[in-house]
Design a protein around this motif. Structure first.
Motif, PDB file in Angstrom:
ATOM      1  N   ASP A  87       6.180  22.238  -0.712  1.00 39.96           N
ATOM      2  CA  ASP A  87       7.075  21.385   0.087  1.00 39.96           C
ATOM      3  C   ASP A  87       7.400  22.011   1.437  1.00 39.96           C
ATOM      4  O   ASP A  87       7.915  23.122   1.519  1.00 39.96           O
ATOM      5  CB  ASP A  87       8.375  21.134  -0.677  1.00 39.96           C
ATOM      6  CG  ASP A  87       8.110  20.447  -2.013  1.00 39.96           C
ATOM      7  OD1 ASP A  87       7.468  19.385  -2.002  1.00 39.96           O
ATOM      8  OD2 ASP A  87       8.550  20.975  -3.055  1.00 39.96           O
ATOM      9  N   GLY A  88       7.072  21.286   2.495  1.00 41.60           N
ATOM     10  CA  GLY A  88       7.385  21.750   3.838  1.00 41.60           C
ATOM     11  C   GLY A  88       6.362  22.712   4.408  1.00 41.60           C
ATOM     12  O   GLY A  88       6.417  23.045   5.596  1.00 41.60           O
TER      13      GLY A  88
ATOM     14  N   THR B  48       7.065  16.973   2.600  1.00 38.12           N
ATOM     15  CA  THR B  48       8.007  16.558   1.552  1.00 38.12           C
ATOM     16  C   THR B  48       9.429  17.038   1.808  1.00 38.12           C
ATOM     17  O   THR B  48      10.372  16.412   1.325  1.00 38.12           O
ATOM     18  CB  THR B  48       7.532  17.067   0.178  1.00 38.12           C
ATOM     19  OG1 THR B  48       7.021  18.401   0.315  1.00 38.12           O
ATOM     20  CG2 THR B  48       6.437  16.183  -0.376  1.00 38.12           C
ATOM     21  N   GLU B  49       9.628  18.131   2.570  1.00 41.64           N
ATOM     22  CA  GLU B  49      11.001  18.545   2.863  1.00 41.64           C
ATOM     23  C   GLU B  49      11.711  17.484   3.699  1.00 41.64           C
ATOM     24  O   GLU B  49      12.907  17.240   3.522  1.00 41.64           O
ATOM     25  CB  GLU B  49      11.024  19.899   3.583  1.00 41.64           C
ATOM     26  CG  GLU B  49      10.676  21.091   2.706  1.00 41.64           C
ATOM     27  CD  GLU B  49      11.699  21.369   1.611  1.00 41.64           C
ATOM     28  OE1 GLU B  49      12.697  20.626   1.515  1.00 41.64           O
ATOM     29  OE2 GLU B  49      11.468  22.307   0.834  1.00 41.64           O
ATOM     30  N   ASP B  50      10.992  16.833   4.608  1.00 40.45           N
ATOM     31  CA  ASP B  50      11.583  15.739   5.372  1.00 40.45           C
ATOM     32  C   ASP B  50      11.987  14.598   4.437  1.00 40.45           C
ATOM     33  O   ASP B  50      13.048  13.981   4.602  1.00 40.45           O
ATOM     34  CB  ASP B  50      10.595  15.212   6.414  1.00 40.45           C
ATOM     35  CG  ASP B  50      10.282  16.245   7.481  1.00 40.45           C
ATOM     36  OD1 ASP B  50      11.132  17.120   7.729  1.00 40.45           O
ATOM     37  OD2 ASP B  50       9.184  16.176   8.065  1.00 40.45           O
TER      38      ASP B  50
ATOM     39  N   VAL C  86      16.049  11.604   0.981  1.00 45.16           N
ATOM     40  CA  VAL C  86      16.512  11.273  -0.368  1.00 45.16           C
ATOM     41  C   VAL C  86      17.926  11.799  -0.583  1.00 45.16           C
ATOM     42  O   VAL C  86      18.802  11.084  -1.106  1.00 45.16           O
ATOM     43  CB  VAL C  86      15.552  11.846  -1.427  1.00 45.16           C
ATOM     44  CG1 VAL C  86      16.154  11.717  -2.825  1.00 45.16           C
ATOM     45  CG2 VAL C  86      14.211  11.130  -1.374  1.00 45.16           C
ATOM     46  N   SER C  87      18.175  13.037  -0.191  1.00 40.74           N
ATOM     47  CA  SER C  87      19.503  13.630  -0.364  1.00 40.74           C
ATOM     48  C   SER C  87      20.547  12.859   0.426  1.00 40.74           C
ATOM     49  O   SER C  87      21.673  12.647  -0.044  1.00 40.74           O
ATOM     50  CB  SER C  87      19.484  15.091   0.082  1.00 40.74           C
ATOM     51  OG  SER C  87      18.620  15.855  -0.730  1.00 40.74           O
ATOM     52  N   GLU C  88      20.175  12.443   1.629  1.00 39.69           N
ATOM     53  CA  GLU C  88      21.098  11.672   2.455  1.00 39.69           C
ATOM     54  C   GLU C  88      21.451  10.346   1.785  1.00 39.69           C
ATOM     55  O   GLU C  88      22.619   9.927   1.769  1.00 39.69           O
ATOM     56  CB  GLU C  88      20.484  11.428   3.829  1.00 39.69           C
ATOM     57  CG  GLU C  88      21.459  10.851   4.841  1.00 39.69           C
ATOM     58  CD  GLU C  88      20.901  10.872   6.254  1.00 39.69           C
ATOM     59  OE1 GLU C  88      21.495  10.216   7.114  1.00 39.69           O
ATOM     60  OE2 GLU C  88      19.887  11.541   6.494  1.00 39.69           O
TER      61      GLU C  88
END
Length: 214
Positions: free
Chosen positions: A5-6, A11-13, A18-20
């Motif tokens: 990831d990233g 996927t980090e973006d 998703v977290s937001e």
């Protein structure tokens, strides 16, 4: 050793989005401080941090299930390999130099991401959060990887984009390369052998004994 990831994919973006969404649904904001704390950690650890930071009335399992639903919508449309990944893979395969993945993501998520671009078969093995008892920044995942390769940890290059991932690589005693991304602006680089501008950085190729990218 590649992080996933990233480092390999964007996927980090997607994790940030998703977290937001998870927090907006509950009347909270996803802050830079929480993002930095969660970056590079196993999903269950990160979600527990989210719950604790905002005193959410939810369990890790509930947030994980909700995250999975959102990712199922995002991945087919928005998943992308990051610049320099494919040329580096091809250069390693031309020698060949064996390569593997060590990710804080779960096994099914990793399989899904790799399958979307048919990358799974190009790696010797994939280690995920389910394969270790302590996730990054603990060094266990890279120590397990070294054992699987039959090499000393110092003989392995670790490519990471997060501070927690780099801390794991450094603690394992591996040659750790940081490839920072916009989602990881504040990083402690103590012990890191090299800070690269991208996977296309000639210094990565040089350290691996590969001809520079064209």
């Amino acid at each position: 050793m590649f992080d996933l990831d990233g480092l390999m994919f964007n996927t980090e973006d997607l994790y940030d989005d998703v977290s937001e969404i998870l927090l907006q649904r509950r009347g909270h904001q996803y802050t830079e401080e929480l993002k930095f704390q969660m970056l590079g950690r196993p999903a269950q650890v990160g979600l527990k941090m989210m719950i604790d930071a905002h005193r959410l009335d939810a369990t890790v399992g509930q947030l994980q299930a909700e995250s999975d639903e959102i990712f199922a919508e995002f991945l087919p449309l928005r998943l992308r390999p990051l610049p320099g990944l494919e040329p580096l893979l091809q250069a390693l395969e031309a020698v060949p130099i064996p390569k593997a993945i060590a990710t804080s993501s779960g096994r099914e998520f990793a399989k899904t991401v790799l399958a979307q671009f048919a990358y799974g078969s190009r790696f010797e093995f994939v280690l995920t959060a389910e394969d270790v008892s302590e996730g990054k920044p603990a060094p266990e995942i890279y120590l397990v990887a070294a054992e699987r390769f039959g090499l000393a940890p110092a003989d392995i290059m670790v490519l990471e984009d997060s501070e927690n991932g780099c801390r794991a690589g450094v603690a394992a005693g591996s040659f750790t390369v940081l490839v920072p991304a916009p989602h990881s602006p504040r990083l402690d680089v103590r012990g890191v052998a090299l800070v690269a501008h991208s996977l296309e950085d000639e210094r990565i190729y040089r350290a691996l004994g590969l001809p520079p990218p064209v």
